[in-house]
Write a protein that holds these residues in place. Sequence first.
Motif, PDB file in Angstrom:
ATOM      1  N   GLU A  73      20.897  60.034  78.078  1.00 13.75           N
ATOM      2  CA  GLU A  73      21.324  58.949  78.964  1.00 13.75           C
ATOM      3  C   GLU A  73      20.236  57.863  79.026  1.00 13.75           C
ATOM      4  OE1 GLU A  73      20.151  62.181  79.716  1.00 13.75           O
ATOM      5  OE2 GLU A  73      21.604  62.523  81.320  1.00 13.75           O
ATOM      6  N   HIS A  74      20.610  56.696  79.370  1.00 14.01           N
ATOM      7  CA  HIS A  74      19.777  55.486  79.398  1.00 14.01           C
ATOM      8  C   HIS A  74      19.391  55.019  77.991  1.00 14.01           C
ATOM      9  CE1 HIS A  74      19.551  54.645  83.626  1.00 14.01           C
ATOM     10  NE2 HIS A  74      19.410  55.936  83.853  1.00 14.01           N
ATOM     11  N   VAL A  93      20.854  55.662  75.404  1.00 16.77           N
ATOM     12  CA  VAL A  93      22.126  55.364  74.720  1.00 16.77           C
ATOM     13  C   VAL A  93      22.501  53.888  74.889  1.00 16.77           C
ATOM     14  CG1 VAL A  93      23.680  56.000  76.659  1.00 16.77           C
ATOM     15  CG2 VAL A  93      24.461  56.307  74.311  1.00 16.77           C
ATOM     16  N   VAL A  94      22.070  53.293  75.995  1.00 22.05           N
ATOM     17  CA  VAL A  94      22.358  51.874  76.252  1.00 22.05           C
ATOM     18  C   VAL A  94      21.644  50.992  75.210  1.00 22.05           C
ATOM     19  CG1 VAL A  94      22.050  50.031  77.985  1.00 22.05           C
ATOM     20  CG2 VAL A  94      22.670  52.340  78.730  1.00 22.05           C
ATOM     21  N   GLY A 126      27.963  61.147  89.302  1.00 21.29           N
ATOM     22  CA  GLY A 126      27.351  61.157  87.971  1.00 21.29           C
ATOM     23  C   GLY A 126      28.068  62.097  87.009  1.00 21.29           C
ATOM     24  N   ALA A 130      28.135  49.186  80.508  1.00 17.95           N
ATOM     25  CA  ALA A 130      28.421  50.620  80.357  1.00 17.95           C
ATOM     26  C   ALA A 130      28.358  50.947  78.886  1.00 17.95           C
ATOM     27  CB  ALA A 130      29.810  50.957  80.894  1.00 17.95           C
ATOM     28  N   SER A 131      27.811  52.108  78.563  1.00 22.44           N
ATOM     29  CA  SER A 131      27.883  52.551  77.169  1.00 22.44           C
ATOM     30  C   SER A 131      29.247  53.227  76.988  1.00 22.44           C
ATOM     31  CB  SER A 131      26.745  53.526  76.868  1.00 22.44           C
ATOM     32  OG  SER A 131      27.074  54.807  77.354  1.00 22.44           O
ATOM     33  N   MET A 139      29.817  56.139  76.265  1.00 23.05           N
ATOM     34  CA  MET A 139      29.619  57.581  76.339  1.00 23.05           C
ATOM     35  C   MET A 139      30.669  58.274  77.213  1.00 23.05           C
ATOM     36  SD  MET A 139      26.073  59.372  77.405  1.00 23.05           S
ATOM     37  CE  MET A 139      26.051  58.978  79.140  1.00 23.05           C
ATOM     38  N   ASP A 140      30.819  57.821  78.454  1.00 23.30           N
ATOM     39  CA  ASP A 140      31.707  58.526  79.393  1.00 23.30           C
ATOM     40  C   ASP A 140      33.173  58.401  78.989  1.00 23.30           C
ATOM     41  OD1 ASP A 140      29.359  58.914  80.693  1.00 23.30           O
ATOM     42  OD2 ASP A 140      30.003  58.114  82.624  1.00 23.30           O
ATOM     43  N   ARG A 169      23.256  60.516  96.328  1.00 24.29           N
ATOM     44  CA  ARG A 169      22.892  59.435  95.419  1.00 24.29           C
ATOM     45  C   ARG A 169      22.292  58.266  96.199  1.00 24.29           C
ATOM     46  NH1 ARG A 169      26.134  58.027  89.997  1.00 24.29           N
ATOM     47  NH2 ARG A 169      24.304  57.109  89.053  1.00 24.29           N
ATOM     48  N   THR A 189      24.570  53.413  89.283  1.00 27.55           N
ATOM     49  CA  THR A 189      24.295  53.401  87.838  1.00 27.55           C
ATOM     50  C   THR A 189      23.826  52.014  87.396  1.00 27.55           C
ATOM     51  OG1 THR A 189      25.939  55.118  87.462  1.00 27.55           O
ATOM     52  CG2 THR A 189      25.376  53.758  85.570  1.00 27.55           C
ATOM     53  N   ILE A 237      20.301  51.004  85.524  1.00 28.78           N
ATOM     54  CA  ILE A 237      20.258  50.382  84.193  1.00 28.78           C
ATOM     55  C   ILE A 237      19.387  49.117  84.275  1.00 28.78           C
ATOM     56  CG2 ILE A 237      21.652  49.192  82.437  1.00 28.78           C
ATOM     57  CD1 ILE A 237      23.904  51.194  83.030  1.00 28.78           C
ATOM     58  N   GLY A 258      23.153  62.034  83.688  1.00 30.99           N
ATOM     59  CA  GLY A 258      23.703  60.754  84.147  1.00 30.99           C
ATOM     60  C   GLY A 258      22.596  59.786  84.499  1.00 30.99           C
ATOM     61  N   ALA A 259      22.933  58.840  85.335  1.00 29.88           N
ATOM     62  CA  ALA A 259      22.037  57.702  85.546  1.00 29.88           C
ATOM     63  C   ALA A 259      20.787  58.024  86.353  1.00 29.88           C
ATOM     64  CB  ALA A 259      22.810  56.587  86.228  1.00 29.88           C
TER      65      ALA A 259
HETATM   66  O1  PMV Z   1      26.258  57.319  86.116  1.00 36.16           O
HETATM   67  P1  PMV Z   1      26.692  58.085  84.930  1.00 36.16           P
HETATM   68  O2  PMV Z   1      26.691  59.528  85.059  1.00 36.16           O
HETATM   69  O3  PMV Z   1      27.981  57.592  84.324  1.00 36.16           O
HETATM   70  O4  PMV Z   1      25.600  57.866  83.768  1.00 36.16           O
HETATM   71  C1  PMV Z   1      25.298  56.651  83.222  1.00 36.16           C
HETATM   72  C2  PMV Z   1      24.567  56.874  81.957  1.00 36.16           C
HETATM   73  C3  PMV Z   1      23.784  55.676  81.464  1.00 36.16           C
HETATM   74  O5  PMV Z   1      23.313  56.025  80.166  1.00 36.16           O
HETATM   75  C4  PMV Z   1      22.595  55.426  82.371  1.00 36.16           C
HETATM   76  C5  PMV Z   1      24.619  54.417  81.402  1.00 36.16           C
HETATM   77  C6  PMV Z   1      25.694  54.420  80.365  1.00 36.16           C
HETATM   78  O6  PMV Z   1      26.648  53.639  80.527  1.00 36.16           O
HETATM   79  O7  PMV Z   1      25.609  55.167  79.369  1.00 36.16           O
END
Ligand code: PMV
Length: 339
Positions: free
Chosen positions: A17-18, A20-21, A114, A157-158, A160-161, A201, A205, A209, A289-290
């Motif tokens: 995470e991070h 990946v951005v 997250g 947002a990447s 990823m999710d 939290r 996010t 970032i 996550g973030a």
């Molecule tokens: O907040 P989350 O769990 O969706 O994680 C975000 C992950 C980051 O790499 C920080 C941001 C991203 O969009 O990939």
Amino acid sequence: MKRVTASAPGKVTLFGEHAVVYGEPALVMSIGRRVYVSAELRGDSNVRIAASDLQLPGVTVTFAGNELVVETDYGRTLSAVAYLRSAVDIVSNYLNVFRGVNLFVRSEMPVGAGLGTSAAVAVATILAYANVLGYDLRKEELAKIGWEVEKSVQGTASPMDTSITTFGGVIKVRLLGSNNYEIKKIQVNPSLPIVVGYVEREARTKDLIIKVRKLRERHPELVDNIIRTIGMLVEDAEKALVGNDLTLLGELMNVNQGLLDALGVSNKRLSDLIYAARAAGALGSKITGAGGGGCIIALAPNNQEAVEVAMKLSGGLTMRTSLGGPGALVHSEEPPTPQ
Ligand code: PMV
């Protein structure tokens, strides 16, 4: 009235995470808990959203003009509903057809912790809405539209999710440009012994970032090296995952955590949980996550209960879930609502 229910899973980020951005790869795994969205066509052009259970402790809902503001006990404003509305708008544009719809949403996991619930909400909404209109989207289309929704609501947002909630299982994701990315499916042991811990939290996010981006602006070389090192450890972690080498995986989780800490996205409460898990015998533990609060994961093959107790004693909640759940799908029968 025609009604379609679709669902999509939450996720844990195993590594990356991070970073990946900034174009480094990340490894991410779906979990067994899901978000369900049902869509029912209306006779008019309104969109009505009913969120029966978003697992938000002490929720207040406020209507402010066109916007619905959902606030939790923690004083955090959650925009889960914004993802539903944006999903309808973006998929309507994509298909070039719009019909009014009733949307019912229910989540088996806490929203905003997250676990990728916003992506799951977006993707399940797109799938349910497209299906009720009679369209069958390919998974690649679904993931891409989902990413557009996340970007429209969050700004950054990447992919990823939205990729993991679409495809499920374990995937390696890498951003290739502002509109392009690649994903690779990884075959791994689906019963990876992971325990999820959660603390309140403190930051969103988006803000985390921005925090990393500002740190990188102040120390470009230093931060780029940290980001590249995270990318390198993701490649090692992929091999460890495929070979089911848990000792190495745990070690790499701890290295990843150290680097996330260096990026400034951990905090005391998360660190307390992370170290408590290790002290109770976890092979590795890290933020998932973030950061800024939210979830951690601990790799605990032999002592899951001790790790759970240790995390609770350090002020966290724990969650049990299976891993590697199926990606987004349409339900042929109405799934049962839990009591
Ligand atoms: O907040 P989350 O769990 O969706 O994680 C975000 C992950 C980051 O790499 C920080 C941001 C991203 O969009 O990939």
